[in-house]
Design a protein around this motif. Structure first.
Motif, PDB file in Angstrom:
ATOM      1  N   ILE B 128     -15.790  -3.930  41.991  1.00  0.00           N
ATOM      2  CA  ILE B 128     -16.596  -4.676  41.017  1.00  0.00           C
ATOM      3  C   ILE B 128     -17.220  -3.661  40.061  1.00  0.00           C
ATOM      4  O   ILE B 128     -17.864  -2.709  40.504  1.00  0.00           O
ATOM      5  N   ILE B 129     -16.998  -3.858  38.779  1.00  0.00           N
ATOM      6  CA  ILE B 129     -17.591  -2.983  37.755  1.00  0.00           C
ATOM      7  C   ILE B 129     -18.567  -3.849  36.976  1.00  0.00           C
ATOM      8  O   ILE B 129     -18.182  -4.879  36.429  1.00  0.00           O
ATOM      9  N   ARG B 192     -18.558   8.296  33.700  1.00  0.00           N
ATOM     10  CA  ARG B 192     -17.504   7.367  33.286  1.00  0.00           C
ATOM     11  C   ARG B 192     -16.205   7.626  34.062  1.00  0.00           C
ATOM     12  O   ARG B 192     -15.389   6.732  34.241  1.00  0.00           O
ATOM     13  N   ASP B 193     -15.986   8.913  34.493  1.00  0.00           N
ATOM     14  CA  ASP B 193     -14.749   9.266  35.188  1.00  0.00           C
ATOM     15  C   ASP B 193     -14.507   8.381  36.404  1.00  0.00           C
ATOM     16  O   ASP B 193     -13.370   8.044  36.733  1.00  0.00           O
ATOM     17  N   SER B 194     -15.587   8.014  37.072  1.00  0.00           N
ATOM     18  CA  SER B 194     -15.399   7.257  38.309  1.00  0.00           C
ATOM     19  C   SER B 194     -14.845   5.868  38.008  1.00  0.00           C
ATOM     20  O   SER B 194     -14.107   5.304  38.810  1.00  0.00           O
ATOM     21  N   VAL B 195     -15.163   5.323  36.842  1.00  0.00           N
ATOM     22  CA  VAL B 195     -14.564   4.038  36.449  1.00  0.00           C
ATOM     23  C   VAL B 195     -13.068   4.223  36.241  1.00  0.00           C
ATOM     24  O   VAL B 195     -12.248   3.420  36.699  1.00  0.00           O
ATOM     25  N   GLY B 196     -12.706   5.328  35.568  1.00  0.00           N
ATOM     26  CA  GLY B 196     -11.293   5.612  35.320  1.00  0.00           C
ATOM     27  C   GLY B 196     -10.514   5.763  36.613  1.00  0.00           C
ATOM     28  O   GLY B 196      -9.409   5.234  36.764  1.00  0.00           O
ATOM     29  N   GLU B 197     -11.092   6.472  37.577  1.00  0.00           N
ATOM     30  CA  GLU B 197     -10.390   6.661  38.854  1.00  0.00           C
ATOM     31  C   GLU B 197     -10.216   5.338  39.584  1.00  0.00           C
ATOM     32  O   GLU B 197      -9.198   5.092  40.218  1.00  0.00           O
ATOM     33  N   LEU B 198     -11.235   4.502  39.505  1.00  0.00           N
ATOM     34  CA  LEU B 198     -11.154   3.184  40.136  1.00  0.00           C
ATOM     35  C   LEU B 198     -10.018   2.376  39.493  1.00  0.00           C
ATOM     36  O   LEU B 198      -9.251   1.702  40.191  1.00  0.00           O
ATOM     37  N   THR B 219     -11.915  -2.890  28.012  1.00  0.00           N
ATOM     38  CA  THR B 219     -11.510  -1.562  28.462  1.00  0.00           C
ATOM     39  C   THR B 219     -10.803  -1.634  29.810  1.00  0.00           C
ATOM     40  O   THR B 219      -9.737  -1.043  30.007  1.00  0.00           O
ATOM     41  N   VAL B 220     -11.384  -2.365  30.738  1.00  0.00           N
ATOM     42  CA  VAL B 220     -10.802  -2.430  32.088  1.00  0.00           C
ATOM     43  C   VAL B 220      -9.433  -3.111  32.034  1.00  0.00           C
ATOM     44  O   VAL B 220      -8.454  -2.636  32.628  1.00  0.00           O
ATOM     45  N   VAL B 221      -9.361  -4.210  31.288  1.00  0.00           N
ATOM     46  CA  VAL B 221      -8.109  -4.953  31.188  1.00  0.00           C
ATOM     47  C   VAL B 221      -6.999  -4.081  30.600  1.00  0.00           C
ATOM     48  O   VAL B 221      -5.859  -4.113  31.053  1.00  0.00           O
ATOM     49  N   GLU B 222      -7.343  -3.278  29.596  1.00  0.00           N
ATOM     50  CA  GLU B 222      -6.308  -2.508  28.913  1.00  0.00           C
ATOM     51  C   GLU B 222      -5.916  -1.258  29.672  1.00  0.00           C
ATOM     52  O   GLU B 222      -4.794  -0.791  29.566  1.00  0.00           O
ATOM     53  N   GLN B 223      -6.839  -0.691  30.449  1.00  0.00           N
ATOM     54  CA  GLN B 223      -6.552   0.613  31.045  1.00  0.00           C
ATOM     55  C   GLN B 223      -6.253   0.572  32.529  1.00  0.00           C
ATOM     56  O   GLN B 223      -5.741   1.543  33.083  1.00  0.00           O
ATOM     57  N   THR B 225      -4.507   0.036  36.051  1.00  0.00           N
ATOM     58  CA  THR B 225      -3.222  -0.264  36.694  1.00  0.00           C
ATOM     59  C   THR B 225      -3.449  -1.131  37.928  1.00  0.00           C
ATOM     60  O   THR B 225      -2.516  -1.725  38.439  1.00  0.00           O
ATOM     61  N   VAL B 226      -4.702  -1.196  38.392  1.00  0.00           N
ATOM     62  CA  VAL B 226      -5.068  -2.124  39.451  1.00  0.00           C
ATOM     63  C   VAL B 226      -5.139  -3.527  38.823  1.00  0.00           C
ATOM     64  O   VAL B 226      -5.647  -3.663  37.704  1.00  0.00           O
TER      65      VAL B 226
END
Lengths: 427, 427
Positions: B128-129, B192-198, B219-223, B225-226
């Motif tokens: 959950i973000i 912010r990196d931790s969001v990217g890793e998630l 951002t989450v939708v576009e980036q 892979t989960v």
């Protein structure tokens, strides 16, 4: 009111997606009869225009042969009048299936008197990316139309002439039935770019379903901004429990591995409880050898192979994760059911795992602990299939957990919406 | 058997995800009672350790004030003993809800005698973000635990001290109940990196649910892979049909727009059928003016505003797609129900659209043609809500079509698996 930038400025793929959206809006409220009429017209047209389809297919086949394509791939690419009749019969079968659209999934009257209904609706625009199997073109078009969806078909460029002919025939039939022909479209262009554009068409395409090899699926999953349903990769396991009936275990192992090794629900790994290994493995290795199966065994399996006529080679870590799709199987002896479950959790693609056991407790524990789309108890892995499950048809087998898991029939090609009906209710 | 590369080589986020996977495997087979005990322990611990939580929260609040954060955001960030009691009560409410896991969704005996069951299972690991609302930390943890999922919580860095304290309290309670504490984890690191890793943790995280503003979600939708479930953006419409009851239309419009403008199910656009515009619009504009709402009207709406005390400004294309979340509303006069539907299809975010009408035909046509998560007939858009729908709790409101659409309760946090039981069945 203003409008978006002119459609003519957009790429051909985006233009196709816009036309598909408009067609999807027309399809969504159609009653079943209108869709079934179009499906029957599609089936008839395929039979009436067989010559045109076979002629186009011959172009693809000749190209494939000239490029040195393997005969098994050429065979899958080839359309004959007989195969076209079978494909048309499949379309008529889809027409005979119930319409998922409009089904009330749940409904109730809320305490304040509002009537709430959750009803099935089409997804909208479905994109299918697939390899050189022209039958998928027709199957996917029929399943999408029946479920009220417009479809964007992106087949292999090696089947482009066949798919162009098939889609022309299908569109003529759909249009002739008074439905929008743009409900069925071949994605324009043979280049890789068109796949990329399809994957970036978020907001215009509602879901992408890649069907084919693992690398195609991985590419789509990693690069698509359109939601994806992952299908088809099957690293399936057969676990022979300590209490297994030996005859049953041999039969299920052989059927799971060798009845049709090239499909995703074929078994790729055998796990054997150590307490039954001595009784089971010599028989299993002999039966696998007779079926022409090469065993990739761990050390304990190798020990049982000594002196047998079985073909057993030493397994590496890679074998545990390989979907052979051939007459090969990885094999290991495990200390317990829990070790088997651990192995499966670590290496499985989450498609289908089977346990052979006479223990009620073991069956219950295995089905609880294994986290795959299907878990079989005393049954072959080969049963994980839309047809076998009685769904009548299948667009693919999902190995992901979101939206659909396992064989996907017509209901899996739908979403839902809530209808909230009041008498002027406010909060 | 070999193992993967050592966990200690991985990033803290990946390590957290691995621990979450292990915890999820332990949670999946747990009976309801074990999960409810843990939930009640969580609620008790929140109350017992209120001082510790309030103290940590004070650090975040002081930082936010020092950074000049607006008072409304600071208010949402602030935890008081009273608010913590309310949050604990919500956790007890979740414990009282039925357990979705284990529900048999469908089942039958196949013609060959195989018993087929499709049962609900947890998704596994849910990420959950979300933004600076510490209550979401507890809500999400409770809903995920109840549905057998491990949760990775990635809240706003501006609530990091609060979330750290809350998660410490929750983990102690979960562990104290004999369940794996790693079922509830805060994603390590504030960057912010931790969001990217998630977002790249495909295969370890089963679904990501972003909750918050439109840009975070995009951002989450576009980036990612989960797989993602898109939530919350609500450009909701109220369409006043030619046959609408005028009093009802004014009441529904006011309630939809002004009862709580900051939430996603508030109305953002009013569409009025031209045949009722003359009777309705002067009254509507007056009522909106009294509620302090600014109207962004098209030319025809502007014409009705002349001489009225309403605040009406000229709408631009941007207004049709704006989710104001404020005392503003876009408004247009449309030629027909079909024009209204077309406008909605073009601009809506697919959350909720309402029609006010006395015509059975119009109601039926609107609900058929509008493709949004919820369609309301003679009811306020504000009813699209898990609590209002009787779900007891809500993890968000999905505006996508895959997996879940509309308010998401506990069943929407599950997947299914097929259990295939035979007596040695082979194909």
């Amino acid at each position: 009111m203003t409008s978006l930038s002119p459609l003519s400025d957009q790429s051909p793929v985006v233009q196709a997606a816009y036309r598909a959206r408009a067609a999807a809006a027309d399809l969504a409220p159609l009653p079943r009869a209108a869709k079934d009429d179009a499906l029957l017209a599609m089936a008839d047209a395929l039979e009436v225009r067989t010559a045109e389809i076979v002629e186009a297919n011959a172009v693809d086949v000749a190209k494939a042969r000239a490029a040195g394509t393997s005969e098994s791939v050429v065979d899958r690419l080839t359309l004959t009048p007989e195969r076209i009749r079978a494909i048309a019969a499949d379309v008529r079968d889809v027409a005979a299936l119930p319409d998922p659209v409009g089904e009330v999934v749940r409904g109730s009257t809320l305490p304040n008197g509002i009537d709430l209904r959750q009803v099935r609706v089409p997804l909208g625009v479905v994109g299918i990316i697939y390899e050189a199997r022209p039958n998928v073109t027709v199957d996917a078009a029929a399943l999408c139309l029946k479920s009220g969806n417009a479809v964007l078909l992106r087949g292999s460029s090696s089947a482009y002439a066949s798919n162009t002919a098939l889609v022309r025939v299908l569109r003529d039939a759909v249009g002739g039935s008074g439905l929008p022909a743009d409900a069925v479209q071949l994605v324009p262009g043979e280049s890789r770019d068109s796949v990329g554009e399809l994957m970036r068409a978020r907001g215009m395409v509602d879901v992408l379903i890649p069907r084919g090899g693992a690398s195609l699926i991985r590419t789509v999953v990693e690069q698509s901004t359109v939601p994806v349903i992952e299908t088809g990769t099957g690293n399936c396991h057969v676990y022979v429990d300590a209490t297994a009936d030996l005859d049953m275990a041999v039969a299920i192992l052989l059927n799971s591995k060798a009845q049709r090794p090239s499909v995703c629900n074929a078994a790729e790994t055998l796990l054997v409880h150590q307490d039954i290994a001595e009784a089971f493995l010599p028989r299993a290795l002999e039966a696998l050898a007779e079926a022409g199966v090469t065993v990739h065994g761990d050390e304990r399996v190798l020990a049982y192979a000594e002196g047998s006529k079985a073909t057993v080679v030493a397994a590496t870590a890679e074998d545990w994760e390989t979907e052979y799709l051939s007459y090969d199987i990885a094999a290991a002896v495990v200390d317990s059911l829990e070790t088997a479950v651990h192995h499966i959790r670590l290496w499985s693609s989450g498609h289908t795992e089977a346990i052979v056991t006479s223990s009620q407790q073991a069956a219950r524990r295995f089905t609880q602990l294994v986290d795959s789309a299907a878990v079989a108890v005393n049954a072959s892995t080969r049963f994980t299939d839309g047809g076998q499950f009685g769904f009548g048809a299948e667009i693919g087998i999902s190995t992901q957990k979101l939206h659909a898991r396992g064989p996907m029939g017509l209901p899996e090609l739908t979403s839902t919406k809530y209808i909230v009906t009041g008498d002027g209710h406010i909060r």
